[in-house]
Enzyme design. Structure first.
Site, PDB file in Angstrom:
ATOM      1  N   ASN A  95      29.434  21.623  41.768  1.00  0.00           N
ATOM      2  CA  ASN A  95      30.770  21.434  41.214  1.00  0.00           C
ATOM      3  C   ASN A  95      31.156  19.966  41.368  1.00  0.00           C
ATOM      4  O   ASN A  95      31.534  19.535  42.448  1.00  0.00           O
ATOM      5  CB  ASN A  95      31.769  22.341  41.957  1.00  0.00           C
ATOM      6  CG  ASN A  95      33.193  22.138  41.470  1.00  0.00           C
ATOM      7  OD1 ASN A  95      33.417  21.497  40.432  1.00  0.00           O
ATOM      8  ND2 ASN A  95      34.159  22.667  42.206  1.00  0.00           N
TER       9      ASN A  95
ATOM     10  N   GLU B  21      41.291  24.630  43.984  1.00  0.00           N
ATOM     11  CA  GLU B  21      42.078  23.471  43.524  1.00  0.00           C
ATOM     12  C   GLU B  21      42.877  23.824  42.282  1.00  0.00           C
ATOM     13  O   GLU B  21      44.002  23.349  42.093  1.00  0.00           O
ATOM     14  CB  GLU B  21      41.135  22.275  43.282  1.00  0.00           C
ATOM     15  CG  GLU B  21      40.667  21.686  44.609  1.00  0.00           C
ATOM     16  CD  GLU B  21      39.306  21.025  44.582  1.00  0.00           C
ATOM     17  OE1 GLU B  21      38.799  20.719  43.487  1.00  0.00           O
ATOM     18  OE2 GLU B  21      38.734  20.831  45.674  1.00  0.00           O
TER      19      GLU B  21
HETATM   20  P1  PGA Z   1      32.739  20.701  49.002  1.00  0.00           P
HETATM   21  O1  PGA Z   1      33.403  21.450  47.751  1.00  0.00           O
HETATM   22  O2  PGA Z   1      31.273  21.076  49.019  1.00  0.00           O
HETATM   23  O3  PGA Z   1      32.956  19.231  48.723  1.00  0.00           O
HETATM   24  O4  PGA Z   1      33.445  21.168  50.226  1.00  0.00           O
HETATM   25  C1  PGA Z   1      33.051  22.784  47.420  1.00  0.00           C
HETATM   26  C2  PGA Z   1      33.879  23.243  46.236  1.00  0.00           C
HETATM   27  O5  PGA Z   1      35.054  22.877  46.141  1.00  0.00           O
HETATM   28  O6  PGA Z   1      33.390  23.987  45.368  1.00  0.00           O
END
Ligand code: PGA
Length: 251
Positions: free
Chosen positions: A11, A99
């Site tokens: 992602n 988010e």
């Molecule tokens: P991170 O993000 O690996 O930077 O913690 C994971 C995500 O939000 O899918």
């Protein structure tokens, strides 16, 4: 033992221009070698999707979007539909990332509609769920996961349910460097599978459930080696081709 195929998704969030996407894919696809026995999915921003889909066409990598609208078309300024995504070779879509839920007001009602729309267009949905730090500290983790799962998956047919990919992402572990312990991740994912099983035991055996939240090359093997953890949704560490490849190899 299950025969669920491992699934690792990158992602990128709001990161990488088109030329940075090309650089990543040139390096990543050059090194990927023999990983055809697992699903490897890259989720660039909208502007890079067409290029990414084109470049990875003859590779084991699938390209996914990070969001979409549930309608096919209409007066929804700034939005993108499932059919627009499939028309450029996108094969999957992240839905309900925390988010989007917390910063952009994404609701479970909208997500239920988006899941149906994604299936209607032939996109594989990666549904994100997870609790906040407050909710975990107050013993609410299971309530939150159950509520999200029941609301989001409610309209799916018995045929669609086994094909959803679920990403358990505790919000307190996203982008914080504070990974859930393998025990915490395994326990939450077993709970998620039990909620799916309460509706359809056979579907629960087939559904892939990923862990997400500060997955790095150094902790991937410990997390992905656990019973029931079928893969990872990786944010920060997926921006670097070597780091993401190391995580894919651990799956
Ligand atoms: P991170 O993000 O690996 O930077 O913690 C994971 C995500 O939000 O899918």
């Amino acid at each position: 033992m299950s025969e669920r195929r491992p699934y690792v998704a990158a992602n990128w969030k709001m990161q990488k221009t088109v030329s940075e996407t090309e650089d990543f894919l040139d390096r990543f696809l050059g090194e990927i070698g023999d990983l055809a026995d697992r699903d490897i999915v890259i989720c660039p921003p909208f502007t890079s999707l067409a290029t990414a889909a084109e470049r990875s066409r003859r590779s084991p990598v699938k390209i996914a979007a990070q969001n979409m609208h549930d309608a096919d078309e209409g007066a929804f300024t700034g939005e993108i539909s499932a059919v627009m995504l499939t028309s450029i070779g996108v094969e999957a879509v992240i839905l309900g990332h925390s988010e989007r839920r917390t910063l952009f007001g994404e609701t479970d009602e909208a997500l239920a509609r988006k899941l149906i729309s994604a299936f209607g267009a032939g996109l594989e949905p990666i549904l994100c769920i997870g609790e906040s730090e407050d909710e975990r500290e107050n013993g609410k983790t299971e309530d939150v996961l159950r509520r999200q799962l029941e609301a989001d998956l409610e309209p799916l047919t018995g045929e669609q349910l086994p094909s959803v990919v679920i990403a358990y992402e505790p919000i307190w572990a996203i982008g914080t460097g504070k990974t859930a312990t393998p025990d915490e991740a395994e326990e939450a994912i077993a709970f998620v599978r039990s909620v799916v099983a309460a509706r359809d035991a056979a579907a629960a055996e087939q559904v892939r459930i990923l862990y997400g939240g500060s997955v790095k090359p150094g902790n991937a093997a410990d997390l992905l080696g656990r019973e029931g953890i079928d893969g990872a949704l990786v944010g920060g560490a997926s921006l670097d081709p070597a780091d993401f490849l190391a995580i894919c190899e651990a799956a």
